[in-house]
Design a protein around this motif. Structure first.
Motif, PDB file in Angstrom:
ATOM      1  N   ARG A 174       0.846  -1.189   0.000  1.00 53.05           N
ATOM      2  CA  ARG A 174       0.000   0.000   0.000  1.00 53.05           C
ATOM      3  C   ARG A 174       0.881   1.238   0.000  1.00 53.05           C
ATOM      4  O   ARG A 174       1.837   1.333   0.788  1.00 53.05           O
ATOM      5  N   PHE A 175       0.562   2.158  -0.876  1.00 51.54           N
ATOM      6  CA  PHE A 175       1.367   3.362  -1.039  1.00 51.54           C
ATOM      7  C   PHE A 175       0.537   4.598  -0.674  1.00 51.54           C
ATOM      8  O   PHE A 175      -0.619   4.719  -1.090  1.00 51.54           O
TER       9      PHE A 175
ATOM     10  N   SER B  63       4.905   7.174   1.875  1.00 56.95           N
ATOM     11  CA  SER B  63       5.239   5.897   2.507  1.00 56.95           C
ATOM     12  C   SER B  63       4.784   4.690   1.692  1.00 56.95           C
ATOM     13  O   SER B  63       3.774   4.724   0.991  1.00 56.95           O
ATOM     14  N   HIS B  64       5.577   3.639   1.830  1.00 56.60           N
ATOM     15  CA  HIS B  64       5.228   2.320   1.300  1.00 56.60           C
ATOM     16  C   HIS B  64       5.018   1.420   2.506  1.00 56.60           C
ATOM     17  O   HIS B  64       5.941   1.185   3.290  1.00 56.60           O
ATOM     18  N   LEU B  65       3.790   0.931   2.680  1.00 61.84           N
ATOM     19  CA  LEU B  65       3.456   0.070   3.808  1.00 61.84           C
ATOM     20  C   LEU B  65       3.104  -1.324   3.318  1.00 61.84           C
ATOM     21  O   LEU B  65       2.595  -1.503   2.208  1.00 61.84           O
ATOM     22  N   LEU B  66       3.386  -2.294   4.160  1.00 62.10           N
ATOM     23  CA  LEU B  66       2.968  -3.667   3.901  1.00 62.10           C
ATOM     24  C   LEU B  66       1.811  -3.970   4.836  1.00 62.10           C
ATOM     25  O   LEU B  66       1.944  -3.847   6.054  1.00 62.10           O
ATOM     26  N   PHE B  67       0.682  -4.357   4.265  1.00 64.57           N
ATOM     27  CA  PHE B  67      -0.511  -4.668   5.056  1.00 64.57           C
ATOM     28  C   PHE B  67      -0.683  -6.176   5.117  1.00 64.57           C
ATOM     29  O   PHE B  67      -0.660  -6.868   4.090  1.00 64.57           O
ATOM     30  N   PHE B  68      -0.858  -6.696   6.346  1.00 66.65           N
ATOM     31  CA  PHE B  68      -1.022  -8.129   6.552  1.00 66.65           C
ATOM     32  C   PHE B  68      -2.438  -8.410   7.047  1.00 66.65           C
ATOM     33  O   PHE B  68      -2.768  -8.104   8.205  1.00 66.65           O
TER      34      PHE B  68
END
Length: 229
Positions: A32-33, A102-107
């Motif tokens: 997710r950006f 931001s670049h986020l990783l969603f779990f």
């Protein structure tokens, strides 16, 4: 190993897992950006998953009934957030917003729980991670309720120094306004305390770079909240 896998493998939650296991975790992560200043989730939203910061910076905060913002945490690359409400089955107790692009990783919760069921090492890491978060919250509450602002700032600088692992040198990666919000004060008060610390020979401040000159003295300030002499 690509950069994102390295970031995933660097956080305590996934410590000691094999490259294959990290690959499985990467497989359920959704990229997710966000631009700067974008909401990630709001207080009261359903905790449907947690996040890791791959790049950028995120603040987690609460708003008072009067609309005053109090920053709880600021996270940069390699930090996870949002785990506790996800695994307690509750809603997010605070809001999160990007401070930088931001670049986020969603779990997603359901996918991650499925991985947990067949991975005892990951379960143990999760317990350790949540225990650490509880300890961090306890320390933060203690700092905000029992210590004066000089003690809070001294504690923060010592903790940041330990986290960065650069000896007595550290970098402030947030603005003084954001740091003031994190410590429950105002920027003007924070600037005065920085100056007093500098004049007392505890630290040397050059822009965002800080050198701890007297660690024992800073530790004493963290414990007592009072300047010596």
């Amino acid at each position: 190993m690509d950069k994102v896998l390295e970031i995933i493998g660097s956080i305590p939650l996934f410590n000691g897992l094999s490259e294959q296991q990290l690959g499985e975790i990467r497989g359920i992560a959704r990229d997710r950006f966000y631009d700067k200043g974008k909401e990630i989730f709001a207080e009261g939203d359903e905790g449907g998953g947690f996040y890791i910061v791959a790049s950028g910076q995120v603040k987690v905060f609460k708003l008072s009934p009067e609309g005053k913002e109090h920053i709880l945490h600021i996270y940069g690359p390699g930090h996870s957030f949002g785990e506790v409400p996800v695994f307690s089955g509750e809603r997010f107790p605070a809001s999160a917003e990007t401070l930088l692009k931001s670049h986020l990783l969603f779990f997603p919760r359901t996918d991650f729980v499925a991985l947990l069921s067949g991975n005892p090492s990951l379960c143990m890491n999760l317990l350790a991670d949540l225990s650490l978060r509880l300890r961090q919250f306890t320390i933060q509450i203690e700092n905000l309720t029992l210590k004066e602002v000089p003690g809070r700032l001294a504690s923060y600088l010592l903790t940041l120094s330990d986290e960065e692992g650069q000896g007595n040198s550290l970098s402030l990666n947030i603005s003084k306004g954001q740091l003031a919000g994190l410590l429950g004060t105002i920027p003007e008060t924070l600037s005065r305390i920085f100056l007093k610390m500098n004049n007392a020979g505890l630290i040397e401040v050059k822009g965002k770079e800080i050198t701890i000159l007297d660690r024992n003295g800073l530790q004493a300030l963290a414990e007592t909240g009072k300047f010596g002499g």
